[in-house]
Write a protein that holds these residues in place. Structure first.
Motif, PDB file in Angstrom:
ATOM      1  N   TYR A  18       0.833  -1.205   0.000  1.00  0.00           N
ATOM      2  CA  TYR A  18       0.000   0.000   0.000  1.00  0.00           C
ATOM      3  C   TYR A  18       0.865   1.250   0.000  1.00  0.00           C
ATOM      4  O   TYR A  18       1.934   1.280   0.614  1.00  0.00           O
ATOM      5  CB  TYR A  18      -0.893   0.036   1.254  1.00  0.00           C
ATOM      6  CG  TYR A  18      -1.760  -1.186   1.423  1.00  0.00           C
ATOM      7  CD1 TYR A  18      -1.255  -2.347   1.992  1.00  0.00           C
ATOM      8  CD2 TYR A  18      -3.091  -1.174   1.006  1.00  0.00           C
ATOM      9  CE1 TYR A  18      -2.046  -3.475   2.132  1.00  0.00           C
ATOM     10  CE2 TYR A  18      -3.890  -2.301   1.151  1.00  0.00           C
ATOM     11  CZ  TYR A  18      -3.358  -3.437   1.708  1.00  0.00           C
ATOM     12  OH  TYR A  18      -4.146  -4.558   1.851  1.00  0.00           O
TER      13      TYR A  18
ATOM     14  N   TYR B 261       0.114   5.270   1.061  1.00  0.00           N
ATOM     15  CA  TYR B 261      -0.789   6.256   1.647  1.00  0.00           C
ATOM     16  C   TYR B 261      -0.117   7.615   1.652  1.00  0.00           C
ATOM     17  O   TYR B 261       1.114   7.719   1.692  1.00  0.00           O
ATOM     18  CB  TYR B 261      -1.118   5.909   3.110  1.00  0.00           C
ATOM     19  CG  TYR B 261      -2.069   4.759   3.291  1.00  0.00           C
ATOM     20  CD1 TYR B 261      -1.605   3.456   3.375  1.00  0.00           C
ATOM     21  CD2 TYR B 261      -3.435   4.981   3.420  1.00  0.00           C
ATOM     22  CE1 TYR B 261      -2.481   2.396   3.557  1.00  0.00           C
ATOM     23  CE2 TYR B 261      -4.324   3.926   3.612  1.00  0.00           C
ATOM     24  CZ  TYR B 261      -3.833   2.642   3.679  1.00  0.00           C
ATOM     25  OH  TYR B 261      -4.710   1.608   3.871  1.00  0.00           O
TER      26      TYR B 261
ATOM     27  N   GLN C 249      -0.376  11.142   3.997  1.00  0.00           N
ATOM     28  CA  GLN C 249      -0.930  11.697   5.222  1.00  0.00           C
ATOM     29  C   GLN C 249      -0.841  13.218   5.181  1.00  0.00           C
ATOM     30  O   GLN C 249       0.231  13.774   4.988  1.00  0.00           O
ATOM     31  CB  GLN C 249      -0.187  11.166   6.449  1.00  0.00           C
ATOM     32  CG  GLN C 249      -0.799  11.632   7.764  1.00  0.00           C
ATOM     33  CD  GLN C 249      -0.130  11.003   8.975  1.00  0.00           C
ATOM     34  OE1 GLN C 249       0.986  10.495   8.904  1.00  0.00           O
ATOM     35  NE2 GLN C 249      -0.809  11.034  10.111  1.00  0.00           N
TER      36      GLN C 249
ATOM     37  N   ARG D  89      -6.504  15.264   7.791  1.00  0.00           N
ATOM     38  CA  ARG D  89      -7.201  14.486   6.761  1.00  0.00           C
ATOM     39  C   ARG D  89      -6.908  13.001   6.880  1.00  0.00           C
ATOM     40  O   ARG D  89      -7.320  12.232   6.030  1.00  0.00           O
ATOM     41  CB  ARG D  89      -6.818  15.004   5.383  1.00  0.00           C
ATOM     42  CG  ARG D  89      -7.255  16.425   5.137  1.00  0.00           C
ATOM     43  CD  ARG D  89      -6.831  16.913   3.759  1.00  0.00           C
ATOM     44  NE  ARG D  89      -7.411  16.104   2.694  1.00  0.00           N
ATOM     45  CZ  ARG D  89      -7.112  16.279   1.405  1.00  0.00           C
ATOM     46  NH1 ARG D  89      -6.251  17.196   1.042  1.00  0.00           N
ATOM     47  NH2 ARG D  89      -7.676  15.525   0.491  1.00  0.00           N
ATOM     48  N   GLY D  90      -6.218  12.610   7.898  1.00  0.00           N
ATOM     49  CA  GLY D  90      -5.947  11.201   8.080  1.00  0.00           C
ATOM     50  C   GLY D  90      -5.021  10.662   7.013  1.00  0.00           C
ATOM     51  O   GLY D  90      -4.233  11.399   6.414  1.00  0.00           O
ATOM     52  N   LEU D  91      -5.122   9.365   6.758  1.00  0.00           N
ATOM     53  CA  LEU D  91      -4.299   8.720   5.748  1.00  0.00           C
ATOM     54  C   LEU D  91      -5.173   8.430   4.530  1.00  0.00           C
ATOM     55  O   LEU D  91      -6.188   7.747   4.628  1.00  0.00           O
ATOM     56  CB  LEU D  91      -3.704   7.413   6.281  1.00  0.00           C
ATOM     57  CG  LEU D  91      -2.402   7.521   7.047  1.00  0.00           C
ATOM     58  CD1 LEU D  91      -2.608   8.166   8.396  1.00  0.00           C
ATOM     59  CD2 LEU D  91      -1.750   6.164   7.199  1.00  0.00           C
TER      60      LEU D  91
ATOM     61  N   LEU E 198      -5.603   6.564   1.079  1.00  0.00           N
ATOM     62  CA  LEU E 198      -5.085   5.448   0.312  1.00  0.00           C
ATOM     63  C   LEU E 198      -4.892   5.881  -1.133  1.00  0.00           C
ATOM     64  O   LEU E 198      -5.827   6.349  -1.788  1.00  0.00           O
ATOM     65  CB  LEU E 198      -6.046   4.263   0.395  1.00  0.00           C
ATOM     66  CG  LEU E 198      -5.666   3.011  -0.395  1.00  0.00           C
ATOM     67  CD1 LEU E 198      -4.334   2.435   0.083  1.00  0.00           C
ATOM     68  CD2 LEU E 198      -6.770   1.963  -0.281  1.00  0.00           C
TER      69      LEU E 198
ATOM     70  N   GLU F  74      -6.627   4.392  -6.215  1.00  0.00           N
ATOM     71  CA  GLU F  74      -7.793   4.856  -5.475  1.00  0.00           C
ATOM     72  C   GLU F  74      -8.177   6.295  -5.787  1.00  0.00           C
ATOM     73  O   GLU F  74      -9.327   6.654  -5.684  1.00  0.00           O
ATOM     74  CB  GLU F  74      -7.551   4.713  -3.964  1.00  0.00           C
ATOM     75  CG  GLU F  74      -7.628   3.293  -3.482  1.00  0.00           C
ATOM     76  CD  GLU F  74      -8.996   2.690  -3.723  1.00  0.00           C
ATOM     77  OE1 GLU F  74      -9.989   3.147  -3.113  1.00  0.00           O
ATOM     78  OE2 GLU F  74      -9.103   1.752  -4.548  1.00  0.00           O
TER      79      GLU F  74
END
Lengths: 112, 112
Positions: free
Chosen positions: B34, B36, B38, B42-44, B46, B59
């Protein structure tokens, strides 16, 4: 489709008081759910995971979470906060598609 | 034991220049891989995931691409960087299941 909502972007608690970090999920099928923690300038560490076994999941450092299907929730709790718990916490949902979808995070502040 | 390596740790690039971030996993075979990004608050997010050599799922439509030339190698690339590509990029792997997601230390990209 899967998604996860962390209801609070910031939470402040006093040392020694309970911690509650809220997470709601959406999934078309039985989800796997995780909580990760990220301390400042550190990597992400798994706190606990739910994968369709017991609905009350115990993790590291005294944290636990309860899977409630009827409420589509997976809230993280700890009976007594410690200064070292100050960090950012992420709720994560996954399932049959191999994707791990992260929430936007909750920053926990612990006051002395 | 399994380990994940990600490099470079820090990168400062001019707008329009190419990008290559590399990630390798040791101690396991046929991992799910994966990428990602960050961003604060906004978090992680994908970006890409791969369940096998040459299999890449995207994605988010963007200026980035991913490749998996070997079983345990995952590369994030761009032909021409944009200012908006700045961020903290994390590589991760899992054994499927879905089980725990293991993260690298991250690469901080600044596009000027």
């Amino acid at each position: 489709a899967q998604s996860v909502t962390q209801l609070d972007s910031h939470v402040s608690v006093s040392e020694g008081t309970p911690v509650l970090l809220r997470c709601n999920y959406s999934s078309s099928y039985s989800p796997s759910l995780f909580w990760y923690v990220q301390h400042p300038n550190k990597g992400l560490q798994l706190l606990l995971k739910y994968t369709s076994a017991a609905t009350l999941v115990k993790g590291i450092n005294g944290f636990e979470a309860e899977f409630k299907k009827s409420e589509t929730s997976f809230h993280l709790t700890k009976p007594s906060a410690h200064m070292s718990d100050a960090a950012e916490y992420f709720c994560v949902v996954s399932g049959r598609t191999y994707k791990y979808i992260f929430g936007t995070g909750t920053r926990l502040k612990v006051l002395a | 034991s399994q380990t994940i390596h990600q490099w470079p740790a820090t990168l400062v690039q001019p707008v329009g220049s190419p990008l290559s971030l590399e990630c390798t996993v040791e101690g396991t075979s046929n991992p799910n891989l994966y990428w990602y990004r960050q961003a604060a608050g906004r978090g992680l997010q994908l970006l890409f995931y791969s369940v096998g050599i040459g299999q890449i799922s995207s994605e988010v439509p963007q200026n980035l691409s991913a490749s998996r030339p070997q079983d345990r190698q995952f590369i994030l690339s761009s032909k021409k960087l944009l200012l908006s590509d700045s961020g903290f990029y994390l590589c991760a792997w899992s054994e499927g299941g879905p089980g725990e997601l293991f993260f690298g230390e991250g690469s901080r990209l600044t596009v000027l």
